[in-house]
Design a protein around this motif. Sequence first.
Motif, short mmCIF file in Angstrom:
data_model
loop_
_atom_site.label_atom_id
_atom_site.label_comp_id
_atom_site.label_asym_id
_atom_site.label_seq_id
_atom_site.Cartn_x
_atom_site.Cartn_y
_atom_site.Cartn_z
N MET A 1 0.83 -1.20 0.00
CA MET A 1 0.00 0.00 0.00
C MET A 1 0.87 1.25 0.00
N ARG A 2 0.30 2.31 -0.51
CA ARG A 2 0.89 3.65 -0.39
C ARG A 2 0.24 4.28 0.84
N ILE A 3 1.03 4.48 1.87
CA ILE A 3 0.51 4.93 3.16
C ILE A 3 1.01 6.33 3.45
N LEU A 4 0.10 7.24 3.74
CA LEU A 4 0.47 8.58 4.15
C LEU A 4 0.36 8.68 5.67
N LEU A 5 1.43 9.14 6.30
CA LEU A 5 1.47 9.28 7.75
C LEU A 5 1.64 10.75 8.10
N ALA A 6 0.72 11.30 8.86
CA ALA A 6 0.79 12.69 9.32
C ALA A 6 1.09 12.69 10.81
N THR A 7 2.14 13.41 11.21
CA THR A 7 2.55 13.39 12.61
C THR A 7 3.21 14.69 13.04
N ASP A 8 2.91 15.12 14.25
CA ASP A 8 3.57 16.27 14.86
C ASP A 8 4.79 15.84 15.68
N ALA A 9 5.01 14.54 15.81
CA ALA A 9 6.17 14.01 16.53
C ALA A 9 7.05 13.27 15.54
N TRP A 10 8.28 13.76 15.36
CA TRP A 10 9.17 13.11 14.42
C TRP A 10 10.61 13.51 14.73
N GLU A 11 11.54 12.85 14.09
CA GLU A 11 12.96 13.14 14.29
C GLU A 11 13.24 14.61 13.95
N PRO A 12 14.14 15.29 14.66
CA PRO A 12 15.11 14.74 15.61
C PRO A 12 14.59 14.56 17.05
N GLN A 13 13.29 14.67 17.27
CA GLN A 13 12.77 14.41 18.61
C GLN A 13 13.09 12.97 19.02
N VAL A 14 13.31 12.78 20.31
CA VAL A 14 13.57 11.44 20.84
C VAL A 14 12.51 11.14 21.89
N ASN A 15 11.56 10.30 21.53
CA ASN A 15 10.50 9.92 22.47
C ASN A 15 9.85 8.63 21.99
N GLY A 16 8.94 8.11 22.78
CA GLY A 16 8.31 6.84 22.47
C GLY A 16 7.47 6.87 21.20
N VAL A 17 6.83 8.01 20.93
CA VAL A 17 6.00 8.11 19.72
C VAL A 17 6.88 8.00 18.48
N VAL A 18 7.98 8.75 18.46
CA VAL A 18 8.88 8.73 17.31
C VAL A 18 9.47 7.33 17.12
N THR A 19 9.90 6.71 18.22
CA THR A 19 10.46 5.36 18.12
C THR A 19 9.44 4.38 17.56
N THR A 20 8.21 4.44 18.06
CA THR A 20 7.16 3.54 17.58
C THR A 20 6.91 3.74 16.10
N LEU A 21 6.77 4.98 15.66
CA LEU A 21 6.49 5.24 14.26
C LEU A 21 7.66 4.82 13.37
N ARG A 22 8.86 5.16 13.79
CA ARG A 22 10.03 4.84 12.97
C ARG A 22 10.19 3.33 12.81
N ARG A 23 10.10 2.58 13.92
CA ARG A 23 10.28 1.14 13.84
C ARG A 23 9.13 0.47 13.07
N THR A 24 7.92 0.98 13.24
CA THR A 24 6.78 0.44 12.49
C THR A 24 6.97 0.63 11.00
N ILE A 25 7.41 1.82 10.61
CA ILE A 25 7.65 2.11 9.19
C ILE A 25 8.73 1.18 8.63
N GLU A 26 9.82 1.01 9.37
CA GLU A 26 10.90 0.14 8.92
C GLU A 26 10.40 -1.28 8.65
N GLU A 27 9.59 -1.81 9.56
CA GLU A 27 9.09 -3.17 9.39
C GLU A 27 8.06 -3.26 8.28
N CYS A 28 7.23 -2.22 8.14
CA CYS A 28 6.24 -2.23 7.06
C CYS A 28 6.91 -2.15 5.69
#
Length: 359
Positions: A1-28
């Motif tokens: 699928m072509r997935i669009l992700l909209a987020t106010d939390a992203w790198e270079p921030q370091v927090n659980g939301v960013v980690t979850t999104l980044r790792r989920t994207i990598e696996e997807c």
Amino acid sequence: MRILLATDAWEPQVNGVVTTLRRTIEECEKLGHEFHIIDYNQFKTVSWPDYPEVKLALGCYEEVREIILDYEPDAIHIATEGFVGMAARRVCQEFKLPFTTSYHTKFPEYVSARLPIPLSVGYAFMRWFHKPSGRVMVATPTLQKDLESRGFTNISPWTRGVDTVTFRPNLEPIFGDLPRPIMTYIGRVAVEKNIEAFLKLDLPGTKVIVGKGPQLEELKAKYPEVVFTGPRFGEDLARSYADSDVFVFPSLTDTFGLVITEAMAAGTPVAAFPAHGPIDLIPGSGAGAINDDLKVAIEEALQIDRKAVRAYAEKFSWPECAAEFIRNLEPYPEPAKTKLWTKLRQLPRKIRRKKTNAA
């Protein structure tokens, strides 16, 4: 699928939301899915008044609309309730595009800890924001029950993983000759993390705080006997988990707490209050202790077999997290609504064709 992700939390921030999104994207992406990310870095921003790491994107609606229509996504996921998230939500509402959301942060509690805004107002906003979502993804059963009791609907589970390669036991010590036991908190140093509930306890050994945040200087001045290391990353972060005798998680406002599973992966037992996150992760796990008296929880956690802690952490998987995320992206799963989903999903393409023809 072509997935669009909209987020106010992203790198270079370091927090659980960013980690979850980044790792989920990598696996997807390993499964063949494609992502386009809309985040605050693409727009003019201002900082949250007392928290410069948190950025607020200003006047981003028109650009968000163009990005969404140009990308022609098969699925849209809105991860946060900030300005980027609200702009994406508005686009989806305007063009009747199905979308999903996730509930990462107890935003009402977060705001009430800083501003004189009642929780009821915060939850009214959150209900409004998530109501049109086809699925609201949450990390734990306790959070799901809590939100349902507050009038939220369309809630689906979305588990979390942990990096058991980076976070592991038996690493080179990093705390030197500090008196034992070493009791460590790792994370954002901010009022909503309730860190003082830990620091004010009368305990033997050494209390260590790893991280930075708006409350750091205040706590350093108030608790000079505590060791504040500042933020740590990579191997130094992993060593900080592994060289601790107990990991203390005093937060009452987190929805999961990735640091809990990271500590467990290092073989370090966790002590916490019976709040969202800990109450789903710790009871019956053999990997930590929860108690309304945090001191009791710490004392109990210090008696736990570290091998059992590591074994429990190995049950968490980022690939399974990604698989569940993909399953949740279909807001209209019933066969009878398949045609409606297809029709709405094709709408951006039709809009693009009309724009091209008009030009």
